[in-house]
Design an enzyme around this catalytic site. Sequence first.
Site, PDB file in Angstrom:
ATOM      1  N   HIS A 152      11.369  24.107  36.577  1.00  0.00           N
ATOM      2  CA  HIS A 152      11.101  24.183  35.153  1.00  0.00           C
ATOM      3  C   HIS A 152      11.807  25.385  34.530  1.00  0.00           C
ATOM      4  O   HIS A 152      12.289  26.274  35.218  1.00  0.00           O
ATOM      5  CB  HIS A 152       9.600  24.298  34.887  1.00  0.00           C
ATOM      6  CG  HIS A 152       8.855  23.009  35.025  1.00  0.00           C
ATOM      7  ND1 HIS A 152       8.461  22.504  36.252  1.00  0.00           N
ATOM      8  CD2 HIS A 152       8.439  22.109  34.097  1.00  0.00           C
ATOM      9  CE1 HIS A 152       7.817  21.358  36.067  1.00  0.00           C
ATOM     10  NE2 HIS A 152       7.792  21.096  34.781  1.00  0.00           N
ATOM     11  N   LYS A 191       7.654  28.647  31.235  1.00  0.00           N
ATOM     12  CA  LYS A 191       6.440  27.957  31.659  1.00  0.00           C
ATOM     13  C   LYS A 191       5.465  28.966  32.260  1.00  0.00           C
ATOM     14  O   LYS A 191       5.853  29.799  33.081  1.00  0.00           O
ATOM     15  CB  LYS A 191       6.784  26.864  32.679  1.00  0.00           C
ATOM     16  CG  LYS A 191       5.604  25.985  33.074  1.00  0.00           C
ATOM     17  CD  LYS A 191       6.077  24.790  33.898  1.00  0.00           C
ATOM     18  CE  LYS A 191       4.904  23.943  34.340  1.00  0.00           C
ATOM     19  NZ  LYS A 191       4.104  23.444  33.214  1.00  0.00           N
TER      20      LYS A 191
END
Length: 251
Positions: A136, A140
């Site tokens: 990711h 995040k």
Amino acid sequence: MNALPSIKVAVLGAGGRMGRTVCDAVEAAPGLELVARLDHDDDVAGAAVADVAVDFTVPSATEANVHALVDLGVHAVVGTTGWDADSLARVERRLATQPTVGVLVAPNFALGAVLAMVFAAKAARWFESVEVVELHHPDKVDAPSGTARHTAAAVARARRDAGLGPGPDATAQSLDGARGAVVDGVHVHAVRLRGLVAHEEILLGNPGEQLTIRHDSFDRVSFMPGVLHAVRTLPGRPGLTVGLENLLDLG
């Protein structure tokens, strides 16, 4: 012939990247009407005008939001991560007071990601080794991702049902974290890298072969078909549902 009434939708976290994308998708979707955009400092009571609320806020706020929505009699589609067994159990108890209300908590709304999870669980019983890698963007806040945790839990459940033990691993020495997190006995590895959005690989191995199931979301619009499907489907499914796969006809 009279048209069916629109489903009225509120979006919580409407000022965030996912929230803005959801607002745009709802406004463009036939049969849906965006009636409330609520940001982090807005009162959840503003969602009372909606049939369904979509929550893409932050882990520290989402459970309280869901409890408030249940009390208002508003169905909740939740994409915010940070849920565990205890918080889900609290929502189930709250739902007992509103038996017509539905809550969906889904770690991922990309249809390809949901299918990858389902495929991995089906394949896991046939392979000696299974590990999960999620990748990711570095903004995040949680690791591993809710999607990876959900995938690993489903894989572990399928392996237990098949009577399989843990995968082979002779590691005797390692730096802390080198083998990743362990979710129900399945190793999960998290990568955070600028330029990524949301990606997952499930690696399954047998002697002489490897199966890789990979899903890539390159843009947040990839989550919108799943969100819209949930908004349309959830009013007919009271109670708590965990995972979008349970709203799909996957056999």
